[in-house]
Write a protein that holds these residues in place. Structure first.
Motif, short mmCIF file in Angstrom:
data_model
loop_
_atom_site.label_atom_id
_atom_site.label_comp_id
_atom_site.label_asym_id
_atom_site.label_seq_id
_atom_site.Cartn_x
_atom_site.Cartn_y
_atom_site.Cartn_z
N GLY A 197 0.83 -1.20 0.00
CA GLY A 197 0.00 0.00 0.00
C GLY A 197 0.86 1.25 0.00
N VAL A 198 0.36 2.30 -0.66
CA VAL A 198 1.09 3.57 -0.72
C VAL A 198 0.14 4.67 -0.30
N GLU A 199 0.57 5.50 0.66
CA GLU A 199 -0.23 6.63 1.14
C GLU A 199 0.38 7.93 0.62
N GLY A 200 0.18 8.19 -0.65
CA GLY A 200 0.75 9.40 -1.27
C GLY A 200 2.26 9.39 -1.16
N ASP A 201 2.83 10.53 -0.77
CA ASP A 201 4.28 10.63 -0.55
C ASP A 201 4.62 10.59 0.92
N SER A 202 3.67 10.18 1.78
CA SER A 202 3.91 10.26 3.21
C SER A 202 4.27 8.94 3.87
N ALA A 203 3.78 7.81 3.35
CA ALA A 203 4.06 6.53 3.98
C ALA A 203 3.77 5.38 3.02
N VAL A 204 4.31 4.21 3.35
CA VAL A 204 4.02 2.99 2.60
C VAL A 204 3.72 1.87 3.60
N LEU A 205 2.89 0.93 3.19
CA LEU A 205 2.58 -0.24 4.00
C LEU A 205 3.32 -1.41 3.37
N VAL A 206 4.14 -2.09 4.18
CA VAL A 206 5.01 -3.16 3.65
C VAL A 206 4.71 -4.46 4.39
N ASP A 207 4.58 -5.56 3.62
CA ASP A 207 4.40 -6.89 4.18
C ASP A 207 5.77 -7.55 4.26
N PHE A 208 6.22 -7.82 5.48
CA PHE A 208 7.53 -8.45 5.69
C PHE A 208 7.39 -9.94 5.97
N GLY A 209 6.26 -10.53 5.63
CA GLY A 209 6.06 -11.97 5.85
C GLY A 209 5.39 -12.21 7.19
N SER A 210 6.13 -12.04 8.27
CA SER A 210 5.59 -12.30 9.60
C SER A 210 4.84 -11.11 10.18
N ARG A 211 4.98 -9.95 9.55
CA ARG A 211 4.31 -8.74 10.05
C ARG A 211 4.16 -7.72 8.95
N GLN A 212 3.24 -6.80 9.15
CA GLN A 212 3.06 -5.68 8.24
C GLN A 212 3.42 -4.41 8.99
N GLU A 213 4.17 -3.55 8.34
CA GLU A 213 4.62 -2.30 8.97
C GLU A 213 4.29 -1.12 8.08
N ARG A 214 3.90 -0.03 8.72
CA ARG A 214 3.70 1.25 8.02
C ARG A 214 4.99 2.03 8.20
N ILE A 215 5.68 2.32 7.11
CA ILE A 215 6.95 3.04 7.14
C ILE A 215 6.68 4.46 6.63
N ALA A 216 6.95 5.44 7.48
CA ALA A 216 6.69 6.83 7.12
C ALA A 216 7.89 7.45 6.42
N GLU A 217 7.62 8.47 5.61
CA GLU A 217 8.65 9.22 4.91
C GLU A 217 9.54 9.89 5.96
N PRO A 218 10.85 9.84 5.95
CA PRO A 218 11.79 9.71 4.85
C PRO A 218 12.26 8.29 4.60
N TYR A 219 11.53 7.27 5.05
CA TYR A 219 11.83 5.87 4.75
C TYR A 219 13.25 5.48 5.15
N ARG A 220 13.66 5.87 6.34
CA ARG A 220 15.02 5.55 6.81
C ARG A 220 15.22 4.05 6.86
N GLY A 221 16.31 3.60 6.28
CA GLY A 221 16.70 2.20 6.31
C GLY A 221 15.96 1.32 5.31
N MET A 222 15.13 1.90 4.42
CA MET A 222 14.40 1.10 3.46
C MET A 222 14.87 1.43 2.03
N TYR A 223 15.08 0.37 1.25
CA TYR A 223 15.62 0.54 -0.09
C TYR A 223 14.91 -0.38 -1.07
N ASN A 224 14.79 0.04 -2.33
CA ASN A 224 14.26 -0.80 -3.41
C ASN A 224 15.26 -1.88 -3.77
N LEU A 225 14.75 -3.01 -4.19
CA LEU A 225 15.63 -4.08 -4.69
C LEU A 225 15.60 -4.11 -6.18
#
Length: 73
Positions: free
Chosen positions: A45-73
């Motif tokens: 899920g994507v909430e505009g430019d403010s946050a993304v919802l990510v499924d990490f398998g065992s849990r789902q996390e909402r990561i807010a902008e500036p997305y520290r520590g998160m990178y595209n593969l």
């Protein structure tokens, strides 16, 4: 009382280099990502430019902008 911090401006005539702005990170639904704390995941899920919802398998996390520590593969 604490004084407000002054905004530093780069003068064009300065011999020192201006700080480069970090490139903005953009994520779309379905992107594979990695996060320093949570590991591999997929954007569900994507909430505009403010946050993304990510499924990490065992849990789902909402990561807010500036997305520290998160990178595209």
């Amino acid at each position: 009382m604490k004084k407000p911090e002054a905004v530093r401006r780069h003068l064009p005539t300065s011999p020192f280099k201006a700080k480069a702005e970090a490139p903005r990170k953009h994520f779309a639904v379905g992107d594979r990502v990695t996060h320093d704390a949570y590991g591999l995941g997929r954007v569900i899920g994507v909430e505009g430019d403010s946050a993304v919802l990510v499924d990490f398998g065992s849990r789902q996390e909402r990561i807010a902008e500036p997305y520290r520590g998160m990178y595209n593969l």
